[in-house]
Motif scaffolding. Structure first.
Motif, PDB file in Angstrom:
ATOM      1  N   THR A  30       7.975  53.382 130.329  1.00  0.00           N
ATOM      2  CA  THR A  30       7.216  52.840 129.604  1.00  0.00           C
ATOM      3  C   THR A  30       6.666  51.610 130.166  1.00  0.00           C
ATOM      4  OG1 THR A  30       8.430  54.118 127.765  1.00  0.00           O
ATOM      5  CG2 THR A  30       6.798  52.064 127.019  1.00  0.00           C
ATOM      6  N   PRO A  31       7.578  50.819 130.533  1.00  0.00           N
ATOM      7  CA  PRO A  31       7.187  49.406 130.948  1.00  0.00           C
ATOM      8  C   PRO A  31       6.024  49.730 132.005  1.00  0.00           C
ATOM      9  CG  PRO A  31       9.456  49.358 130.845  1.00  0.00           C
ATOM     10  CD  PRO A  31       9.138  50.697 130.692  1.00  0.00           C
ATOM     11  N   PHE A  37       5.438  56.249 123.549  1.00  0.00           N
ATOM     12  CA  PHE A  37       6.755  56.642 124.675  1.00  0.00           C
ATOM     13  C   PHE A  37       7.760  57.364 123.694  1.00  0.00           C
ATOM     14  CE2 PHE A  37       7.993  53.286 121.562  1.00  0.00           C
ATOM     15  CZ  PHE A  37       9.225  53.281 121.568  1.00  0.00           C
ATOM     16  N   GLN A  38       8.538  57.916 124.486  1.00  0.00           N
ATOM     17  CA  GLN A  38       9.856  58.454 123.909  1.00  0.00           C
ATOM     18  C   GLN A  38      11.118  57.895 124.377  1.00  0.00           C
ATOM     19  OE1 GLN A  38       9.403  63.005 123.234  1.00  0.00           O
ATOM     20  NE2 GLN A  38       7.262  62.503 122.738  1.00  0.00           N
ATOM     21  N   CYS A  39      11.327  58.452 125.656  1.00  0.00           N
ATOM     22  CA  CYS A  39      12.516  57.884 126.178  1.00  0.00           C
ATOM     23  C   CYS A  39      12.636  56.465 126.573  1.00  0.00           C
ATOM     24  CB  CYS A  39      13.245  58.828 127.522  1.00  0.00           C
ATOM     25  SG  CYS A  39      12.372  58.373 128.888  1.00  0.00           S
ATOM     26  N   GLY A  40      11.378  56.134 126.989  1.00  0.00           N
ATOM     27  CA  GLY A  40      11.136  54.558 127.275  1.00  0.00           C
ATOM     28  C   GLY A  40      11.399  54.217 128.742  1.00  0.00           C
ATOM     29  N   TYR A  41      11.805  55.104 129.434  1.00  0.00           N
ATOM     30  CA  TYR A  41      11.932  54.880 131.062  1.00  0.00           C
ATOM     31  C   TYR A  41      10.906  54.637 131.647  1.00  0.00           C
ATOM     32  CZ  TYR A  41      15.198  54.922 134.801  1.00  0.00           C
ATOM     33  OH  TYR A  41      16.010  54.424 135.938  1.00  0.00           O
ATOM     34  N   GLY A  67      15.208  60.441 129.234  1.00  0.00           N
ATOM     35  CA  GLY A  67      14.902  61.499 129.401  1.00  0.00           C
ATOM     36  C   GLY A  67      15.965  62.443 129.683  1.00  0.00           C
ATOM     37  N   ARG A  84      11.854  50.113 136.647  1.00  0.00           N
ATOM     38  CA  ARG A  84      12.895  51.206 136.485  1.00  0.00           C
ATOM     39  C   ARG A  84      12.958  51.905 137.694  1.00  0.00           C
ATOM     40  NH1 ARG A  84      15.552  49.590 132.086  1.00  0.00           N
ATOM     41  NH2 ARG A  84      14.060  49.479 130.154  1.00  0.00           N
ATOM     42  N   VAL A  88      19.071  57.303 126.955  1.00  0.00           N
ATOM     43  CA  VAL A  88      19.179  58.127 128.035  1.00  0.00           C
ATOM     44  C   VAL A  88      17.580  58.477 128.307  1.00  0.00           C
ATOM     45  CG1 VAL A  88      19.728  60.656 128.573  1.00  0.00           C
ATOM     46  CG2 VAL A  88      21.032  59.355 127.241  1.00  0.00           C
ATOM     47  N   GLN A  91      17.612  59.677 122.996  1.00  0.00           N
ATOM     48  CA  GLN A  91      17.373  60.424 124.393  1.00  0.00           C
ATOM     49  C   GLN A  91      15.882  60.278 124.378  1.00  0.00           C
ATOM     50  OE1 GLN A  91      16.702  62.095 121.980  1.00  0.00           O
ATOM     51  NE2 GLN A  91      16.884  64.281 122.700  1.00  0.00           N
ATOM     52  N   GLY A  92      15.186  59.816 123.488  1.00  0.00           N
ATOM     53  CA  GLY A  92      13.693  59.712 123.615  1.00  0.00           C
ATOM     54  C   GLY A  92      13.033  60.413 122.297  1.00  0.00           C
ATOM     55  N   ARG A 120       8.962  53.308 116.002  1.00  0.00           N
ATOM     56  CA  ARG A 120      10.356  53.541 116.665  1.00  0.00           C
ATOM     57  C   ARG A 120      11.244  52.361 116.068  1.00  0.00           C
ATOM     58  NH1 ARG A 120      10.927  57.550 120.829  1.00  0.00           N
ATOM     59  NH2 ARG A 120      12.705  56.364 121.464  1.00  0.00           N
ATOM     60  N   LYS A 159      12.365  49.140 123.959  1.00  0.00           N
ATOM     61  CA  LYS A 159      11.486  50.093 124.752  1.00  0.00           C
ATOM     62  C   LYS A 159      10.366  49.571 125.417  1.00  0.00           C
ATOM     63  CE  LYS A 159      15.090  52.994 124.795  1.00  0.00           C
ATOM     64  NZ  LYS A 159      15.237  54.154 123.784  1.00  0.00           N
ATOM     65  N   VAL A 160       9.364  48.865 124.813  1.00  0.00           N
ATOM     66  CA  VAL A 160       8.346  48.704 125.222  1.00  0.00           C
ATOM     67  C   VAL A 160       8.333  47.207 126.210  1.00  0.00           C
ATOM     68  CG1 VAL A 160       6.760  49.754 123.534  1.00  0.00           C
ATOM     69  CG2 VAL A 160       7.458  47.154 123.358  1.00  0.00           C
ATOM     70  N   PHE A 219      19.714  50.734 130.236  1.00  0.00           N
ATOM     71  CA  PHE A 219      19.965  52.064 130.527  1.00  0.00           C
ATOM     72  C   PHE A 219      21.331  52.138 131.281  1.00  0.00           C
ATOM     73  CE2 PHE A 219      15.501  52.700 129.555  1.00  0.00           C
ATOM     74  CZ  PHE A 219      15.227  53.548 128.810  1.00  0.00           C
TER      75      PHE A 219
END
Lengths: 297, 761, 155
Positions: C104-105, C98-102, B247, C38, B245, B475-476, B11, B17-18, B24
């Motif tokens: 993820t951490p 991961f997708q939205c990343g929320y 999710g 988060r 976003v 948004q993911g 990505r 993100k990681v 956010f």
């Protein structure tokens, strides 16, 4: 609103602080239940007294005559991983392993768990079949409360104002009985719909029940022993018929609630199912045919 | 020869993100930021007699306290504007906002709320949608037809938000002529999207009066319009800043707290942040509609489907404001949940009904999973009744190339049977079962992508860096990454030369719906493709000019310009020549394009002639003593086009499947007399890592579709058939048919007790 | 009344003015700008706030900041060393974990806490260690893959 937080280093300081604060004070151990209650506004102690730094409250001791003492600050993780407890009280290790989730097991303590007395908690059923006692301390001294008398109602215990559980004592657990804890959940990690702890000793014929103890969680205002059901099994050869009877009697000994996750009637039925399964499983373990650790749920 | 399209590239936003550095909405800070919070109604239907805010106002640290009396009499919504910003005159559900505060911190805000007292006069309430439409039921909205954006056809029936009918042929007649007719009703509960990030927004008003918004919202341009309408200002005076976003799954497309947050900012003179607690999310988010769906199907003796009549009753809750499409119904009702059968006559009537429950919105394939559960459960019932294998029954009736789609029009490249065949092969359908109480179930559906008019802008500066600027927040789904791939592909350059920039609505081309309806790879993908090809054409023309060669001899290949002709090919690195070109013209390349099919009117979805099919087989094992269902394995076969990125593509499939499992066996917002009982994520149960079965995916690559490079949509389809496939597997395992989701252990237990026979009805 | 406390976070000592009822999550996010933890459910179910405290994964929404004073805290911000991502972070990107990343951490920290203690976990052990962390996007499969890939030395 909480305005102050204390980390005393001795139990005498703990009880004197509790004595001083009265209703405004509250003990915090791992905090995994208390802080959720505070977040929901269900309790709002002004002063928190932490057991974290109190010397001698962590860890598990074995006395020369085989009694076990689990310090109040011992986490579920430590209970579950203790080689001493795995050897002496596998039923308790199994229950501790099934509490909530990893982070909760890491911080949550066994003493905190019994003091919170939430419906569906895992350790109480196991502690009940081990005939455990809570060592309660207050400014007035120390007393031992058998767990059978410790739980008094939903979220209620026999703990008196100003009192704190210092340790849980397990009087020399029998070495010739197999222990099994089974937990029935809707989803992994949930509180138990039904939690069943069984301690079972077979006669040397491998067929008759010499001694049995059945502990139940999640199915009555307090975790309880199914004494009548135990009585039926004790001394008898274990077979399908008697197990059905035992299960049915256990079902009559509980008093479950109906909520969004299950009706009381269904919970009763599940008591019967899991009592039977736990006894069968314990028989297998006794006969060396089953793994002590069943599939954790 | 492709460059990066189709590759499993990580990505573009991977690192942020990681590493946790992604910001956010909750991470937005601003000097003097206040905390906003809402007081919510404890009653499902009541007149507001009086609100006393004096004590709250005098609390130190409180900067604003609002009730509806402080606000203009406007209502908000995505299509029908029926939701007051704060309840006016009366409340219509438990959790409706009646007052709000802005304070220096969260504790003070919460304390202030506790000091507000509200006098209510309780009104009779109605919670069951079938009761709500009866004469004499409590009236929830006095005159819904008068709301802005109300659908034209509001009937004289009580409490109706919207009623739609879609038909092909004469279903009544077809049913009369059929040899056998089956009729069943199915129910599904309210289901929360359960994104981990709760709704969050920040509003700030700048010195020239512009309203700046940061919100967990996937449709920044629609949000801008919704907020402007609520505030009675011009859209240009609202600037929505894009943030990732946390999710969405359909739940993050509404204004939610933003208009209220604006008024708190306005009255306090300070920026304000509002974050819904998770209890507020579960009590007053915008969950998937609960439904009652009846299906009446007629077949010939041969097993051919003759006619079908479907009636949907969707519980809209107290407001219609969270439904975005013009008919204020659910898109699944237009396609019967994505039915994929050849059927001469079909009719679906869908009615959304006001009740005194939580207002409902969209969730992944709005309307689809509910209707699919009903239809695909019934197909199994019919197959068993006429003693045909459920797969064979479906094979007999699925559409194939040349068939008319169920509701008319046309589809190209129909792969329904292929998908079913593949899933049957891969799943071990028909293999002996290892134990009793193991069962297998199948379901097949289709879904086409949405379309939204949308724009994209590509800038190439004199350093040769390429920036794609566009207005869809991540948004993911990984949409930013595939858009980056499209640009790199068209310019034949390495991915890391392409940067994605979002920014704010005041400096971006309109992105229409933002994300939703599996549309981004299609709509934004096409806009980006168009922009990339235009800028490529400009580069080639300019390169020809500056190099003095014919344009037809120049191409972009492998990170550079390739000049043919002459004895030897010549290659000039991309950045090197682009720098010269940009310097030569004295400015950056800057191309903005709009993708707007005439069929897709601005702000409106329409569906194209390509769809994609999905067939699933699940294998379950039922514990007959407890009723507990263990889902052992799910095999899912997808008719896909060109896959732009296998990582993000597969992610959509797996994520949807697991949400489908939740829908099938555990998720339910338990509501009792309008009160949500499952108010935290311990009670509202979504699958944990320990609840997932073995997953197997089979992809039928069939390059044909509206997404660039002949791709298809993938965001929503995998959730659609799951519940039916599981219910069918349970029936296969036990002989018991469940008509209501979720299939909890207890429900199945009692049904098992009741059923003496092992035959499935 | 607030107290100035000293926390050991990611190998560094940091100071913060903290109230008795301040949760570690609030201090990390609001006072130290470590926003990788988060805020999700705030009641221990979602796990998005997870950090490593004294070598163990905890929900920072259920830890009083004052009680964390003498223990080493690792947040996601501490994983990157010298501008290089931790192998788990790399793996999460490469595997699509991961997708939205929320969440993820927190997921990555859960993986780290596990691998620090048990470098070669079985799939069952991975699942068990991550049972306090919800992800709504991925369906978990890729998360297990990413952690297993690191354990196998593939990343």
């Amino acid at each position: 609103m909480t305005t102050d937080y204390f980390e005393p280093e001795s139990i005498s300081e703990v009880v004197s602080l509790l004595d001083r604060f009265g209703d405004n004070g509250c003990v915090i151990a791992g905090g995994q239940s208390l802080l959720v209650m505070m977040r929901h506004g269900l309790v709002s102690p002004r002063y928190l007294v932490s057991l974290k730094n109190v010397v001698g409250l962590s860890g598990i001791q074995e006395s020369t005559d085989g009694d076990l003492t689990i310090g109040a600050m011992t986490s579920h993780r430590d209970v579950h991983r203790s080689s001493l407890l795995q050897r002496r009280t596998p039923v308790l290790c199994q229950a501790a392993a099934k509490v909530g989730s990893t982070p909760i097991r890491n911080l949550g303590t066994i003493a905190g768990n019994i003091c919170h007395n939430e419906l569906g908690a895992d350790p109480p059923a196991a502690l009940l079949v081990l005939d455990s006692r809570a060592v309660c301390v207050s400014a007035n001294g120390e007393r031992n409360v058998p767990l059978a008398q410790f739980f008094t109602g939903y979220f209620e215990t026999a703990l008196r104002p100003g009192e704190v559980v210092k340790a849980i004592e397990i009087p020399s657990p029998p070495s010739d009985m197999a222990g099994i804890y089974l937990k029935y959940v809707v989803r992994s990690g949930d509180l138990a719909v039904v939690g069943v702890a069984v301690l079972l000793g077979l006669e040397s014929d491998g067929k008759h029940c010499r001694e049995v103890r059945i502990g139940l969680g999640g199915v009555a205002p307090v975790p309880l022993r199914a004494h009548k059901a135990e009585q039926i099994l004790r001394g008898n050869a274990i077979g399908d018929e008697i197990l059905s009877e035992v299960a049915n009697v256990a079902r009559s000994e509980v008093d479950p609630v109906s909520d969004a996750h299950g009706s009381a009637e269904y919970r009763r039925k599940m008591v019967a199912v899991f009592v039977k399964r736990a006894i069968r499983h314990a028989v297998d373990v006794s006969l060396g045919q089953g793994a002590i650790y069943g599939k954790t749920n | 020869m492709t460059n990066v399209v189709g590759k499993a590239v990580g990505r573009v936003d991977g690192e942020e993100k990681v590493s946790g550095s992604a910001r956010f909405a909750a991470d937005i800070e601003s000097a003097g930021l206040l905390w906003g919070a809402s007081l919510r109604s404890p009653l499902p239907h009541a007149k507001i007699l009086h609100i006393d805010v004096n004590r709250a106002k005098s609390l130190a640290g409180v900067k604003a306290v609002l009730t509806s009396l402080d606000l203009p009499d406007v209502r908000i919504g995505r299509q029908i504007r029926d939701l007051p910003i704060l309840a006016r005159d009366k409340v219509r559900f438990i959790g409706e906002k009646v007052a709000a505060v802005a304070a220096q911190d969260k504790d003070t805000a919460e304390e202030a709320l506790s000091l507000i007292s509200v006098d209510y006069e309780e009104l009779p309430a109605v919670f069951d949608p079938s009761a709500a439409i009866q004469d004499g039921a409590p009236v929830i909205h006095e005159n819904p037809a008068a709301y802005d954006g109300a659908p034209h056809l509001i009937q004289k029936i009580n409490n109706v938000v919207s009623m739609t009918t879609k038909a092909k042929g004469d279903a009544e007649l077809g049913l009369r002529k059929a040899d056998m007719v089956f009729e069943h009703a199915f129910r599904t509960p309210f289901v929360h999207q359960a994104y981990i990030e709760p709704h969050t927004c920040v509003c700030a008003i700048d010195t020239v009066g512009k309203v700046h918004v940061w919100a967990s919202n996937k449709s920044p341009f629609l949000l801008r319009g919704q907020v402007a309408a609520a505030l009675a200002v011009f859209a240009d005076d609202v600037v929505v800043h894009l943030v990732p976003v946390g999710g969405d799954f359909g739940g993050k497309g509404s204004p939610m707290d933003v208009p209220l947050c604006y008024y708190l900012a306005k009255f306090s003179g300070r920026p304000v942040k509002m974050v819904m607690s998770y209890s507020e999310e579960l009590m007053a988010g915008n969950p998937r509609h609960a439904s009652i769906i009846s299906v009446k199907t007629g077949i010939k003796k041969s097993g051919d489907l003759q006619a079908m009549k479907i009636k949907c009753l969707f519980d809209s809750g107290a407001y219609g404001a969270f439904k975005p499409i013009p008919d204020v119904n659910l898109a699944g009702a237009r396609t019967a949940g994505g039915i994929a059968y050849r059927i001469p006559a079909i009719q679906i009537d869908s009615c959304c009904v006001y009740t005194n429950s939580v207002p409902c919105g969209h969730m992944r394939g709005p309307g689809y999973p509910q209707i699919a559960f009903a239809i695909e459960s019934q197909m199994d019932i019919i197959a068993r009744a006429i003693q045909i294998d459920p797969v064979e029954f479906r094979m007999r009736n699925l559409v194939e190339e040349g068939d008319e789609p169920p509701f008319g029009g046309s589809w190209e490249g129909i792969k329904a049977k292929d998908a079913l065949r593949k899933v049957v092969e891969a799943s071990g359908w028909g293999f002996p079962k290892v134990r009793p109480y193991v069962g297998r179930g199948v379901a097949v559906m289709q879904k086409s992508p949405g379309i939204s008019a949308t724009g994209a802008n590509i800038v190439i500066d004199s350093s040769g860096r390429v920036t794609l600027r566009m207005g869809v927040p991540e948004q993911g789904s990984g949409s930013h990454t595939i858009l980056q791939q499209i640009v790199a592909e068209e310019l034949r350059i390495p991915l890391d030369l392409v940067t994605i920039e979002t920014g704010a609505t005041d400096a971006l081309p309109d992105s229409g719906w933002g994300s939703g309806a599996s549309s981004v790879s299609h709509s934004m993908g096409q806009a980006v493709l168009k922009a990339a090809s235009e800028v490529r054409a400009q580069l080639l023309t300019d390169a020809a000019g500056i190099l003095g060669v014919e344009e037809r001899l120049i191409s972009l290949e492998n990170g550079g310009f390739l000049i043919r002709g002459g004895v030897k090919q010549k290659r000039i690195p991309f950045q090197k020549l682009v720098s010269r070109l940009a310097d030569g013209r004295g400015r950056s390349y800057d191309v903005t394009t709009i993708y707007d099919l005439s069929a897709g009117k601005k702000g409106e979805f329409s569906f194209s002639g390509v769809t994609s099919f999905c067939a699933q087989v699940t294998e379950v094992e039922v514990d007959p003593e407890t009723g507990q269902v263990a889902i052992r394995k799910i095999t899912t076969a997808h008719d896909v086009g060109t896959i732009l990125n296998p990582i993000t593509h597969q992610g959509q499939i797996e994520g949807g499947l697991i949400q489908g499992i939740g829908f099938a066996v555990m998720e339910e917002l338990c509501v009792e007399n309008g009160r949500v009982l499952t108010l935290h994520l311990g009670d509202y149960k979504i699958p944990t890592i320990r609840d997932i079965p073995k997953l197997r995916t089979v992809l039928l690559q069939n390059p044909a579709g509206p997404v660039p490079y002949q791709g298809k949509a993938i965001g929503e389809i995998s959730i659609v058939p799951v519940a039916a496939a599981i219910a069918n597997a349970i029936c296969d395992a036990t002989g018991v048919r469940l008509f209501e989701l979720p299939v909890t252990a207890e429900k199945l237990y009692w049904e098992l007790k009741k059923s003496s026979s092992k035959s499935c009805i | 009344m607030g107290r100035q406390i000293n926390l050991k976070i990611n190998g560094q000592r940091v100071e913060a003015l903290v109230e008795a009822d301040d949760l570690l999550l609030d201090v990390l996010r609001d006072k130290l700008d470590l926003t990788g933890a988060r805020r999700g459910c705030e009641t221990s179910y979602c796990g998005a706030c997870s950090v490593i405290l004294g070598g163990k994964l905890v929900h920072s929404c259920l830890v009083l900041a004052w009680s964390a004073i003498d223990q080493e805290i690792t947040t996601i911000e501490g994983l990157e060393v010298g501008g290089k991502l931790h192998p788990l972070q790399e793996a999460f990107i490469q595997c699509g974990a991961f997708q939205c990343g929320y969440c993820t951490p927190a997921m990555i920290l859960a993986g780290k806490a596990l691998l620090d203690e048990n470098p070669h976990p079985t799939e069952e052990e991975v699942k068990r260690s991550l049972d306090g962390n919800l992800c709504r996007c991925t369906g978990y499969q890729r998360i297990i893959q990413a952690i297993s890939a690191v354990a196998a030395g593939k990343i």
